[in-house]
Motif scaffolding. Structure first.
Motif, mmCIF file in Angstrom:
data_model
loop_
_atom_site.group_PDB
_atom_site.id
_atom_site.type_symbol
_atom_site.label_atom_id
_atom_site.label_comp_id
_atom_site.label_asym_id
_atom_site.label_seq_id
_atom_site.Cartn_x
_atom_site.Cartn_y
_atom_site.Cartn_z
ATOM 1 N N VAL A 220 44.491 31.712 32.160
ATOM 2 C CA VAL A 220 43.895 32.708 32.706
ATOM 3 C C VAL A 220 42.828 33.463 32.043
ATOM 4 O O VAL A 220 41.291 33.770 32.593
ATOM 5 C CB VAL A 220 44.941 33.879 33.076
ATOM 6 N N PRO A 230 38.072 39.028 38.605
ATOM 7 C CA PRO A 230 39.150 39.446 38.744
ATOM 8 C C PRO A 230 39.472 39.636 40.194
ATOM 9 O O PRO A 230 40.586 39.829 40.783
ATOM 10 C CB PRO A 230 39.967 40.532 38.121
ATOM 11 N N ASP A 231 38.236 39.610 40.916
ATOM 12 C CA ASP A 231 38.367 40.137 42.640
ATOM 13 C C ASP A 231 38.361 38.844 43.248
ATOM 14 O O ASP A 231 38.075 39.309 44.554
ATOM 15 C CB ASP A 231 36.995 40.889 43.011
ATOM 16 N N GLN A 233 39.815 35.954 45.471
ATOM 17 C CA GLN A 233 40.706 35.556 45.670
ATOM 18 C C GLN A 233 41.448 35.096 45.065
ATOM 19 O O GLN A 233 43.054 35.452 45.715
ATOM 20 C CB GLN A 233 40.668 34.882 47.118
ATOM 21 N N MET A 235 42.144 34.844 42.002
ATOM 22 C CA MET A 235 43.183 35.427 41.021
ATOM 23 C C MET A 235 43.872 36.768 41.817
ATOM 24 O O MET A 235 44.190 37.382 40.686
ATOM 25 C CB MET A 235 41.908 35.907 40.249
ATOM 26 N N LYS A 236 43.840 36.633 43.211
ATOM 27 C CA LYS A 236 45.463 37.897 43.754
ATOM 28 C C LYS A 236 46.173 36.867 43.461
ATOM 29 O O LYS A 236 47.347 37.969 43.514
ATOM 30 C CB LYS A 236 44.575 37.784 44.808
ATOM 31 N N TYR A 240 48.931 35.145 38.311
ATOM 32 C CA TYR A 240 47.538 35.640 38.055
ATOM 33 C C TYR A 240 46.389 36.731 38.074
ATOM 34 O O TYR A 240 45.990 37.658 36.517
ATOM 35 C CB TYR A 240 46.256 34.365 39.167
ATOM 36 N N LYS A 241 47.100 37.814 38.962
ATOM 37 C CA LYS A 241 46.500 38.732 38.467
ATOM 38 C C LYS A 241 47.570 39.798 37.413
ATOM 39 O O LYS A 241 47.022 40.658 37.080
ATOM 40 C CB LYS A 241 46.909 40.072 39.924
ATOM 41 N N GLU A 242 48.252 39.545 36.883
ATOM 42 C CA GLU A 242 49.491 40.357 36.577
ATOM 43 C C GLU A 242 48.933 39.161 34.776
ATOM 44 O O GLU A 242 48.794 40.634 34.369
ATOM 45 C CB GLU A 242 51.000 39.721 36.301
ATOM 46 N N VAL A 244 45.949 39.128 34.584
ATOM 47 C CA VAL A 244 44.578 39.379 34.230
ATOM 48 C C VAL A 244 44.480 40.803 34.141
ATOM 49 O O VAL A 244 44.217 41.833 32.637
ATOM 50 C CB VAL A 244 43.689 39.394 35.428
ATOM 51 N N ALA A 245 45.832 41.374 34.596
ATOM 52 C CA ALA A 245 46.109 43.110 33.822
ATOM 53 C C ALA A 245 46.827 43.304 32.180
ATOM 54 O O ALA A 245 45.931 44.275 32.080
ATOM 55 C CB ALA A 245 46.897 43.835 34.445
ATOM 56 N N GLN A 248 43.560 42.284 30.062
ATOM 57 C CA GLN A 248 42.605 43.561 30.379
ATOM 58 C C GLN A 248 43.386 44.798 29.159
ATOM 59 O O GLN A 248 42.488 46.194 29.814
ATOM 60 C CB GLN A 248 42.090 44.300 31.399
#
Length: 310
Positions: A220, A230-231, A233, A235-236, A240-242, A244-245, A248
Motif C-alpha cells: 500500500v 487514496p480516493d 476506487q 484503494m477503497k 487497502y483503505k485500512e 491507508v488510514a 496516514q
C-alpha cells in the motif's frame, strides 16, 4: 447457447484452488469475477493467485488495468462476455471464478443497467448528507422519490441508494432491479462453496495475518508513493483503505489489522446474503467431505452430468 462454469462463494472459502483444479481437469481457461483482481500491482491485499498457483492456466481479467483507472460492473459484464465467447469458440468451457456477487449475477443473467450517467458533484453532495445525518436520511429521501427502490434497498446500502437517487434525479429512471425469477443467458453450472461459519472466520483471520506477513503494508505504501490516490476506487477495497488510514497516522497498526479482519468477515456475510438471490447455485459444503479430492470428484460429476462429459 454458450457454456460456462462458475465457482462462487464467500471470501476465503477456497474458490481459487477449486477453479484452477477444474481448469486443469477440463483443459480450459479461467475468467476472474473479482472486482479487485483486475488491478495491477495490487497483489497481496486482493489475495491474487500467484503465477505458480495459476499453474500455467490462462487467467483473464487479472492484472487488467492500473489502480488509477475506473472499472465498473458494466465494464466487467461486457469484457467477460467477450472472453466467454472466445473460450467457447476454442471448444472449451470457461471457468468463471467469482468473488463479486453483483459481477457474476449481472453476467450470467445479462443485467440491463440504467443509462443515466454519473454526476460526481451530486454524489458528493449525497455523501455529505449521509455523513452529516446518517444513511437513514438518504433512505428516506429515496422513499419519497422512488418508494419501490427504497423497499428493495437496505438503509445501510449507501452506494446503491446514492445511485438510485442519482438516476431518479438526473434521468427520471428507477434503478435497475432484478427479475424475481432470473433467467440465465448461458448454459451454466454454478458451483457454490460454503464452510461452517466459525471455520470460515478462522480462515479469514489467518489470511489477513498472512497478508500482513507477506508485506501488505509495503504494498500500500508503494502504491501511494507511485501516485495512486487514496480516493481511487481501487484503494477503497478492504485491506487497502485500512492500511491507508494507518500509513496516514489516523489509526494504529493493530486497529487497522483488526478492522481488516472485521470488514472481511462482514463482507463474507454480505456475499452469502447476495448469493441467496441466485437460486440456480448448486451448493457444496467444504467441511462435509472427508477430503478435498472427494469434493472435487463430486463437483466434477455434477459438471459432467450437465455437459455430458466423460
Amino acid at each position: 447457447m454458450e457454456r460456462v462454469i462458475a465457482v462462487i462463494g464467500p471470501t476465503a472459502v477456497g474458490k481459487t484452488r477449486v477453479s484452477i483444479d477444474l481448469a486443469k481437469l477440463l483443459e480450459t481457461e479461467v475468467i476472474s469475477g473479482d472486482s479487485m483482481l483486475v488491478y495491477k500491482r495490487m497483489n497481496i491485499g486482493t489475495a491474487k493467485p500467484t503465477l505458480q498457483e495459476r499453474a500455467g492456466i490462462v487467467h483473464h481479467l487479472i492484472d487488467y488495468i492500473e489502480p488509477v483507472e475506473p472499472f465498473s460492473v458494466t465494464d466487467f459484464q461486457q469484457i467477460a462476455a467477450q472472453y466467454i465467447t472466445g473460450v467457447n469458440r476454442r471448444g472449451k468451457i470457461p471457468i468463471l471464478a467469482g468473488g463479486t456477487g453483483l459481477y457474476v449475477k449481472a453476467l450470467l443473467e445479462n443485467y440491463q443497467f440504467n443509462e443515466t450517467p454519473g454526476d460526481s458533484e451530486f454524489r458528493q453532495h449525497l455523501e455529505k448528507l449521509a455523513e452529516q445525518y446518517g444513511n437513514d436520511y438518504l433512505h428516506a429521501m429515496l422513499a419519497r422519490s422512488d418508494s419501490q427502490a427504497a423497499l428493495r434497498l437496505h438503509p445501510n446500502d449507501r452506494r446503491r441508494i446514492i445511485r438510485a437517487l442519482e438516476v431518479q434525479e438526473l434521468g427520471g429512471e428507477s434503478i435497475s432491479q432484478t427479475k424475481e425469477r432470473p433467467e440465465l443467458v448461458y448454459e451454466s453450472v454454478v458451483i457454490g462453496l460454503t464452510l461452517e461459519r466459525a471455520k470460515l472466520y478462522q480462515n479469514i483471520n489467518f489470511r489477513v495475518d498472512q497478508m500482513m506477513a507477506a508485506g501488505l503494508e509495503e504494498e500500500v505504501a508503494e502504491l501511494l508513493r507511485s501516485g495512486v490516490s487514496p480516493d481511487c476506487q481501487s484503494m477503497k477495497g478492504i485491506g487497502y483503505k485500512e492500511m491507508v488510514a494507518y500509513l496516514q497516522g489516523r489509526m494504529d497498526l493493530s486497529s487497522a489489522v483488526n478492522q481488516i479482519k472485521q470488514a472481511t468477515r462482514n463482507f463474507a456475510k454480505r456475499q452469502l446474503t447476495w448469493y441467496r438471490r441466485m437460486p440456480y447455485i448448486q451448493w457444496f459444503s467444504v467441511d462435509e467431505y472427508d477430503s478435498y479430492e472427494k469434493m472435487m470428484e463430486t463437483i466434477y460429476k455434477c459438471i459432467a452430468g450437465k455437459f455430458c462429459l466423460k
